[in-house]
Design a protein around this motif. Structure first.
Motif, PDB file in Angstrom:
ATOM      1  N   GLY A 159       0.814  -1.113  -0.083  1.00  0.00           N
ATOM      2  CA  GLY A 159      -0.012   0.013  -0.027  1.00  0.00           C
ATOM      3  C   GLY A 159       0.667   1.156  -0.027  1.00  0.00           C
ATOM      4  O   GLY A 159       0.234   2.384  -0.193  1.00  0.00           O
ATOM      5  N   GLN A 160       2.236   1.102   0.203  1.00  0.00           N
ATOM      6  CA  GLN A 160       2.944   2.331   0.135  1.00  0.00           C
ATOM      7  C   GLN A 160       3.229   2.647  -1.040  1.00  0.00           C
ATOM      8  O   GLN A 160       4.326   2.778  -1.665  1.00  0.00           O
ATOM      9  N   VAL A 161       2.340   3.024  -1.899  1.00  0.00           N
ATOM     10  CA  VAL A 161       2.546   3.439  -3.386  1.00  0.00           C
ATOM     11  C   VAL A 161       2.820   4.956  -3.694  1.00  0.00           C
ATOM     12  O   VAL A 161       2.894   5.815  -2.754  1.00  0.00           O
ATOM     13  N   SER A 162       3.577   5.357  -4.512  1.00  0.00           N
ATOM     14  CA  SER A 162       4.083   6.627  -4.756  1.00  0.00           C
ATOM     15  C   SER A 162       2.962   7.822  -5.301  1.00  0.00           C
ATOM     16  O   SER A 162       1.824   7.316  -5.872  1.00  0.00           O
ATOM     17  N   ASP A 163       3.225   8.927  -5.283  1.00  0.00           N
ATOM     18  CA  ASP A 163       2.374   9.823  -5.948  1.00  0.00           C
ATOM     19  C   ASP A 163       2.358   9.603  -7.354  1.00  0.00           C
ATOM     20  O   ASP A 163       1.321   9.744  -8.077  1.00  0.00           O
ATOM     21  N   ALA A 164       3.187   9.252  -8.083  1.00  0.00           N
ATOM     22  CA  ALA A 164       3.403   8.971  -9.390  1.00  0.00           C
ATOM     23  C   ALA A 164       2.297   7.809  -9.738  1.00  0.00           C
ATOM     24  O   ALA A 164       1.912   7.862 -10.636  1.00  0.00           O
ATOM     25  N   ARG A 204      -4.855   7.490 -11.869  1.00  0.00           N
ATOM     26  CA  ARG A 204      -5.944   8.522 -12.232  1.00  0.00           C
ATOM     27  C   ARG A 204      -6.103   9.029 -13.452  1.00  0.00           C
ATOM     28  O   ARG A 204      -7.108   9.348 -14.012  1.00  0.00           O
ATOM     29  N   ASP A 205      -4.787   9.234 -14.032  1.00  0.00           N
ATOM     30  CA  ASP A 205      -4.764   9.642 -15.619  1.00  0.00           C
ATOM     31  C   ASP A 205      -5.396   8.735 -16.341  1.00  0.00           C
ATOM     32  O   ASP A 205      -5.841   9.064 -17.592  1.00  0.00           O
ATOM     33  N   ALA A 206      -5.254   7.328 -15.938  1.00  0.00           N
ATOM     34  CA  ALA A 206      -5.912   6.493 -16.945  1.00  0.00           C
ATOM     35  C   ALA A 206      -7.590   6.407 -17.039  1.00  0.00           C
ATOM     36  O   ALA A 206      -8.160   5.752 -17.768  1.00  0.00           O
ATOM     37  N   GLY A 207      -7.971   7.466 -15.990  1.00  0.00           N
ATOM     38  CA  GLY A 207      -9.453   7.433 -15.876  1.00  0.00           C
ATOM     39  C   GLY A 207     -10.173   7.222 -14.609  1.00  0.00           C
ATOM     40  O   GLY A 207     -11.245   6.795 -14.833  1.00  0.00           O
ATOM     41  N   TYR A 208      -9.267   6.721 -13.805  1.00  0.00           N
ATOM     42  CA  TYR A 208     -10.051   6.026 -12.615  1.00  0.00           C
ATOM     43  C   TYR A 208     -10.155   7.119 -11.487  1.00  0.00           C
ATOM     44  O   TYR A 208      -9.234   7.877 -11.296  1.00  0.00           O
ATOM     45  N   THR A 209     -11.305   6.987 -10.896  1.00  0.00           N
ATOM     46  CA  THR A 209     -11.723   8.137 -10.014  1.00  0.00           C
ATOM     47  C   THR A 209     -10.967   7.620  -8.984  1.00  0.00           C
ATOM     48  O   THR A 209     -10.588   6.477  -8.681  1.00  0.00           O
ATOM     49  N   ASP A 210     -11.020   8.415  -7.785  1.00  0.00           N
ATOM     50  CA  ASP A 210     -10.638   7.996  -6.436  1.00  0.00           C
ATOM     51  C   ASP A 210     -11.628   6.927  -5.777  1.00  0.00           C
ATOM     52  O   ASP A 210     -10.950   5.962  -5.135  1.00  0.00           O
ATOM     53  N   ALA A 211     -12.766   6.888  -5.869  1.00  0.00           N
ATOM     54  CA  ALA A 211     -13.688   5.746  -5.630  1.00  0.00           C
ATOM     55  C   ALA A 211     -13.167   4.309  -6.361  1.00  0.00           C
ATOM     56  O   ALA A 211     -13.113   3.459  -5.801  1.00  0.00           O
ATOM     57  N   ASN A 212     -12.680   4.489  -7.498  1.00  0.00           N
ATOM     58  CA  ASN A 212     -12.460   3.316  -8.461  1.00  0.00           C
ATOM     59  C   ASN A 212     -10.956   2.815  -7.749  1.00  0.00           C
ATOM     60  O   ASN A 212     -10.723   1.576  -7.763  1.00  0.00           O
ATOM     61  N   VAL A 213     -10.019   3.914  -7.385  1.00  0.00           N
ATOM     62  CA  VAL A 213      -8.878   3.345  -6.736  1.00  0.00           C
ATOM     63  C   VAL A 213      -9.056   2.714  -5.382  1.00  0.00           C
ATOM     64  O   VAL A 213      -8.670   1.402  -5.437  1.00  0.00           O
ATOM     65  N   MET A 214     -10.170   3.188  -4.702  1.00  0.00           N
ATOM     66  CA  MET A 214     -10.515   2.442  -3.618  1.00  0.00           C
ATOM     67  C   MET A 214     -11.015   0.919  -3.634  1.00  0.00           C
ATOM     68  O   MET A 214     -10.578  -0.050  -3.062  1.00  0.00           O
ATOM     69  N   GLU A 215     -11.752   0.819  -4.971  1.00  0.00           N
ATOM     70  CA  GLU A 215     -12.441  -0.222  -5.171  1.00  0.00           C
ATOM     71  C   GLU A 215     -11.164  -1.337  -5.884  1.00  0.00           C
ATOM     72  O   GLU A 215     -11.034  -2.595  -5.471  1.00  0.00           O
ATOM     73  N   LEU A 273     -10.178  -4.822  -3.823  1.00  0.00           N
ATOM     74  CA  LEU A 273     -10.009  -6.166  -4.619  1.00  0.00           C
ATOM     75  C   LEU A 273      -8.584  -6.627  -4.096  1.00  0.00           C
ATOM     76  O   LEU A 273      -8.428  -7.732  -4.216  1.00  0.00           O
ATOM     77  N   VAL A 274      -7.637  -5.944  -4.159  1.00  0.00           N
ATOM     78  CA  VAL A 274      -6.253  -6.394  -3.725  1.00  0.00           C
ATOM     79  C   VAL A 274      -6.337  -7.307  -2.453  1.00  0.00           C
ATOM     80  O   VAL A 274      -5.996  -8.219  -2.304  1.00  0.00           O
TER      81      VAL A 274
END
Length: 181
Positions: free
Chosen positions: A126-131, A137-148, A152-153
């Motif tokens: 879970g220690q992902v970078s800002d990049a 996000r740039d691929a079109g995923y919202t923060d809600a999608n990122v949480m999903e 899933l992980v």
């Protein structure tokens, strides 16, 4: 060799039975992983509820690709057999896409961003970078999608860990062992 025996139908705890019966009806048989997991109604039903909720997240190809990437990182050969089967037969992913997903990629650019991000989440705990976050996000995923994706992980990791600990007998077609592709 399995470290725990899958329960026979008459051994399933009463609180696990409705959930296990529903899976058996939908799948057409009772997978050994579920018959093993059903020993704990609390854990099994919690997982089943999470699975049901997350089946509405993203699309099936992305969900199965994330399952393959996470299972590969976690070295769960049981889950790799299950996710390879479902990816091929339910998500209709070609074999090339199944191998790519196990490597943390996808042919579709948007799905590729989700799978790469999911792999980074599990590898980095879970220690992902800002990049990393910017890329998904740039691929079109919202923060809600990122949480999903993160959920899933976590869900796939739960079954990976259960299967790695208890090593149920494999009942889906064999695939190359984790780490060998």
């Amino acid at each position: 060799m399995p470290r725990s025996t899958a329960l026979k139908p008459e051994q399933v705890p009463a609180d696990s039975k409705p959930t296990l019966d529903a899976f058996t009806k939908n799948i057409g048989f009772t997978p050994n992983m579920m018959a093993t997991f059903a020993q704990s109604p609390i854990a099994f039903n919690a997982w089943a509820n999470l699975l049901g909720s997350l089946s509405k997240a993203l699309d099936v190809k992305t969900r199965d690709s994330i399952g393959l990437a996470v299972s590969e990182v976690n070295g769960c050969n049981y889950c790799l057999t299950v996710h390879s089967f479902t990816a091929q037969h339910m998500a209709k992913l070609p074999n090339e896409d199944i191998i790519l997903a196990r490597q943390g990629h996808a042919n579709d650019p948007k799905r590729d961003a989700a799978v790469q991000f999911a792999r980074k989440v599990i590898v980095s705990r879970g220690q992902v970078s800002d990049a990393d976050l910017k890329a998904v996000r740039d691929a079109g995923y919202t923060d809600a999608n990122v949480m999903e994706i993160v959920a899933l992980v976590a869900m796939y990791s739960l079954t990976n860990f259960i299967n790695n600990v208890f090593d149920p007998e494999k009942d889906f077609p064999a695939v190359a062992p984790a780490g060998s592709i």
